[in-house]
Design a protein around this motif. Structure first.
Motif, PDB file in Angstrom:
ATOM      1  N   SER A  27      -0.703  -1.517  -0.939  1.00 10.84           N
ATOM      2  CA  SER A  27      -0.321  -1.226   0.447  1.00 10.84           C
ATOM      3  C   SER A  27       0.491   0.065   0.526  1.00 10.84           C
ATOM      4  N   ALA A  28       1.394   0.273  -0.439  1.00  8.13           N
ATOM      5  CA  ALA A  28       2.191   1.507  -0.447  1.00  8.13           C
ATOM      6  C   ALA A  28       1.305   2.717  -0.728  1.00  8.13           C
ATOM      7  N   ALA A  30      -1.919   2.947   0.033  1.00 11.86           N
ATOM      8  CA  ALA A  30      -2.706   3.180   1.242  1.00 11.86           C
ATOM      9  C   ALA A  30      -1.893   3.917   2.298  1.00 11.86           C
ATOM     10  N   GLU A  31      -0.619   3.558   2.429  1.00 15.05           N
ATOM     11  CA  GLU A  31       0.241   4.226   3.416  1.00 15.05           C
ATOM     12  C   GLU A  31       0.468   5.684   3.044  1.00 15.05           C
ATOM     13  N   GLU A  32       0.732   5.955   1.761  1.00 16.52           N
ATOM     14  CA  GLU A  32       0.994   7.334   1.341  1.00 16.52           C
ATOM     15  C   GLU A  32      -0.239   8.215   1.501  1.00 16.52           C
ATOM     16  N   ALA A  34      -2.796   7.619   3.499  1.00 15.22           N
ATOM     17  CA  ALA A  34      -3.386   7.468   4.837  1.00 15.22           C
ATOM     18  C   ALA A  34      -4.811   6.913   4.754  1.00 15.22           C
ATOM     19  N   THR A  36      -7.178   2.953   4.027  1.00 12.41           N
ATOM     20  CA  THR A  36      -7.079   1.495   4.044  1.00 12.41           C
ATOM     21  C   THR A  36      -6.971   0.985   2.612  1.00 12.41           C
ATOM     22  N   GLN A  37      -6.480  -0.255   2.468  1.00  7.17           N
ATOM     23  CA  GLN A  37      -6.385  -0.829   1.134  1.00  7.17           C
ATOM     24  C   GLN A  37      -7.766  -1.022   0.513  1.00  7.17           C
TER      25      GLN A  37
END
Length: 303
Positions: A27-28, A30-32, A34, A36-37
């Protein structure tokens, strides 16, 4: 000849693997990045297929790296840094070349930054890219041409230029000493003392230079950066032992006081350090020659 394609995975999949090693969760990552998982998962699966090696352990929806993957990341991370730096230089025209410089955050902000406008005026053609590093590192593993660091001046495979000896003095908020005697350094043993993680024996050494017996390790609270210890001192949490260049601004404005004597020279100094194979790098040569005009003499008198 460049290696066959099977040995050259996509940058996207390598970034996903490196980020998972550094951040610890999909999840981290994917956030960094930009994404999806599920996109991250597909990139990692593609990398495993191409390499023919198991890289990811999957359990209860959690992704962790195998030992082989962690070793692989250690090898590829410097290459990813080098690609990013080269791409940045390509996109930003630099007529006089670029210098990639590692700096200590406190020394960089308080000592180097106020001087850099002069270098920019004299050498506007040189671009300096800076990143902060608190710990010593291997030039072979990081894409830096030089570093400004603290130590004894010994760095294997590198040359150095002395910038400034370490000179430290105890400072505190004026209210901390209300109703207390000042001027006697021994009185500090009765006050809350603030310690910096990178100088674990600083207070012991300071008391020894003053001829004061301290009971072994000096008790007190510990901070990991000078910016934090300065804030603690400003808010009256204790007495901080600071390098003189960090204290001068707050002392001049009366936010801190130094009632226990002038700065004392301690072991260690600040140096510009560079790998020997970078000695003729033109931007480094210009920066080094200019920085020598700002540096403290090699033999400080009195000692």
């Amino acid at each position: 000849m460049i290696a066959p394609r099977r040995f050259l995975p996509s940058i996207a999949s390598l970034r996903a693997l490196e980020a998972l090693d550094r951040l610890g969760s999909a999840s981290a990552v994917a956030e960094e990045l930009a994404l999806t998982q599920s996109a991250i998962s597909r990139q990692l699966q593609t990398l495993e297929t191409q390499m023919g090696v198991s890289l990811i352990q999957r359990s209860r929806k959690r992704l962790t790296l195998t030992q082989a993957a962690r070793d692989y990341v250690t090898d590829i991370r410097p290459a990813l840094h080098q690609i990013a730096q080269a791409s940045m230089r390509l996109q930003v025209p630099q007529t006089g070349g670029a210098l990639n410089l590692a700096i200590l955050p406190a020394f960089g902000m308080r000592w180097l930054m106020p001087r850099l406008p002069e270098f920019a005026r004299v050498h506007p053609e040189v671009t300096i890219n800076m990143a902060t590093r608190l710990q010593p590192f291997n030039f072979a593993a990081e894409p830096f041409d030089a570093a400004i660091h603290f130590g004894t001046g010994v760095w294997p495979g590198a040359d150095r230029l002395l910038l400034k000896h370490e000179q430290m003095l105890p400072v505190c908020a004026p209210d901390l000493l209300l109703g207390r005697p000042t001027g006697d350094p021994a009185a500090l043993l009765q006050l809350p003392l603030l310690h910096i993680q990178t100088r674990p024996h600083a207070w012991q050494d300071w008391f020894a230079q003053k001829g004061i017996d301290s009971p072994g390790a000096v008790p007190g609270t510990l901070y990991d950066q000078f910016s934090a210890i300065i804030q603690a001192a400003l808010h009256g949490l204790g007495v901080a032992l600071l390098p003189d260049y960090l204290a001068e601004q707050d002392l001049a404005m009366g936010r801190l006081i130094a009632p226990f004597g002038p700065a004392v020279e301690m072991d260690g100094a600040y140096y510009l350090v560079w790998p020997q194979d970078k000695s003729r790098h033109a931007p480094l040569t210009l920066f080094r020659d200019w920085l020598a005009t700002q540096a403290q003499p090699e033999d400080l008198l009195p000692r």
